[in-house]
Design a protein around this motif. Structure first.
Motif, PDB file in Angstrom:
ATOM      1  N   MET A   1       0.848  -1.172   0.000  1.00 21.70           N
ATOM      2  CA  MET A   1       0.000   0.000   0.000  1.00 21.70           C
ATOM      3  C   MET A   1       0.899   1.243   0.000  1.00 21.70           C
ATOM      4  O   MET A   1       1.789   1.370   0.828  1.00 21.70           O
ATOM      5  CB  MET A   1      -0.890  -0.033   1.245  1.00 21.70           C
ATOM      6  CG  MET A   1      -2.054   0.894   1.194  1.00 21.70           C
ATOM      7  SD  MET A   1      -3.042   0.830   2.695  1.00 21.70           S
ATOM      8  CE  MET A   1      -4.461  -0.017   2.097  1.00 21.70           C
ATOM      9  N   THR A   2       0.648   2.148  -0.919  1.00 20.21           N
ATOM     10  CA  THR A   2       1.470   3.345  -0.994  1.00 20.21           C
ATOM     11  C   THR A   2       1.092   4.304   0.131  1.00 20.21           C
ATOM     12  O   THR A   2       0.064   4.145   0.790  1.00 20.21           O
ATOM     13  CB  THR A   2       1.279   4.044  -2.353  1.00 20.21           C
ATOM     14  OG1 THR A   2      -0.061   4.514  -2.441  1.00 20.21           O
ATOM     15  CG2 THR A   2       1.584   3.113  -3.501  1.00 20.21           C
ATOM     16  N   LYS A   3       1.940   5.300   0.315  1.00 20.71           N
ATOM     17  CA  LYS A   3       1.686   6.274   1.378  1.00 20.71           C
ATOM     18  C   LYS A   3       0.386   7.034   1.119  1.00 20.71           C
ATOM     19  O   LYS A   3      -0.381   7.293   2.035  1.00 20.71           O
ATOM     20  CB  LYS A   3       2.867   7.247   1.462  1.00 20.71           C
ATOM     21  CG  LYS A   3       2.763   8.223   2.594  1.00 20.71           C
ATOM     22  CD  LYS A   3       3.977   9.111   2.683  1.00 20.71           C
ATOM     23  CE  LYS A   3       3.838  10.067   3.832  1.00 20.71           C
ATOM     24  NZ  LYS A   3       4.974  10.959   3.948  1.00 20.71           N
ATOM     25  N   TRP A   4       0.122   7.358  -0.154  1.00 24.60           N
ATOM     26  CA  TRP A   4      -1.105   8.077  -0.497  1.00 24.60           C
ATOM     27  C   TRP A   4      -2.331   7.234  -0.178  1.00 24.60           C
ATOM     28  O   TRP A   4      -3.311   7.743   0.371  1.00 24.60           O
ATOM     29  CB  TRP A   4      -1.072   8.437  -1.985  1.00 24.60           C
ATOM     30  CG  TRP A   4      -2.253   9.242  -2.406  1.00 24.60           C
ATOM     31  CD1 TRP A   4      -2.382  10.593  -2.348  1.00 24.60           C
ATOM     32  CD2 TRP A   4      -3.496   8.743  -2.919  1.00 24.60           C
ATOM     33  NE1 TRP A   4      -3.627  10.965  -2.799  1.00 24.60           N
ATOM     34  CE2 TRP A   4      -4.322   9.853  -3.158  1.00 24.60           C
ATOM     35  CE3 TRP A   4      -3.977   7.479  -3.196  1.00 24.60           C
ATOM     36  CZ2 TRP A   4      -5.610   9.725  -3.669  1.00 24.60           C
ATOM     37  CZ3 TRP A   4      -5.264   7.353  -3.701  1.00 24.60           C
ATOM     38  CH2 TRP A   4      -6.061   8.459  -3.938  1.00 24.60           C
ATOM     39  N   GLN A   5      -2.289   5.959  -0.521  1.00 24.31           N
ATOM     40  CA  GLN A   5      -3.419   5.068  -0.249  1.00 24.31           C
ATOM     41  C   GLN A   5      -3.633   4.889   1.249  1.00 24.31           C
ATOM     42  O   GLN A   5      -4.766   4.834   1.721  1.00 24.31           O
ATOM     43  CB  GLN A   5      -3.193   3.712  -0.902  1.00 24.31           C
ATOM     44  CG  GLN A   5      -3.276   3.738  -2.403  1.00 24.31           C
ATOM     45  CD  GLN A   5      -2.857   2.423  -3.012  1.00 24.31           C
ATOM     46  OE1 GLN A   5      -2.046   1.699  -2.440  1.00 24.31           O
ATOM     47  NE2 GLN A   5      -3.404   2.111  -4.186  1.00 24.31           N
ATOM     48  N   LYS A   6      -2.533   4.792   1.991  1.00 25.75           N
ATOM     49  CA  LYS A   6      -2.638   4.637   3.437  1.00 25.75           C
ATOM     50  C   LYS A   6      -3.256   5.881   4.067  1.00 25.75           C
ATOM     51  O   LYS A   6      -4.123   5.785   4.940  1.00 25.75           O
ATOM     52  CB  LYS A   6      -1.251   4.392   4.026  1.00 25.75           C
ATOM     53  CG  LYS A   6      -1.270   3.889   5.445  1.00 25.75           C
ATOM     54  CD  LYS A   6       0.129   3.718   6.015  1.00 25.75           C
ATOM     55  CE  LYS A   6       0.948   2.772   5.194  1.00 25.75           C
ATOM     56  NZ  LYS A   6       2.275   2.551   5.769  1.00 25.75           N
TER      57      LYS A   6
END
Length: 76
Positions: A1-6
């Protein structure tokens, strides 16, 4: 999971939780009002979390840069 998605998942969770809490609180707000208030609460909660994390980091950094030793370290 990318930082943006998190971050998006975290914000969505805060929004949903705040809307449910406002809806079923003692005030008895309707769903429309609860969802609108959730839009106000979510950025505020995210900002408060960011501010706390930043202050903690700065305090830790200040503690490392302390010129005088701590009183416990002076007694050694």
């Amino acid at each position: 999971m990318t930082k943006w998605q998190k971050n998006a998942a975290y914000a969505l969770a805060i929004y949903a939780l705040s809307a449910v809490v406002i809806r079923f609180s003692a005030g008895g707000q309707g769903w429309g009002t609860a969802l609108l208030l959730g839009l106000v609460v979510t950025p505020l909660a995210l900002w408060m979390g960011w501010l706390r994390r930043r202050l903690t980091e700065q305090a830790a950094e200040w503690g490392r840069r302390r010129v005088r030793p701590w009183p416990e370290e002076r007694r050694r």
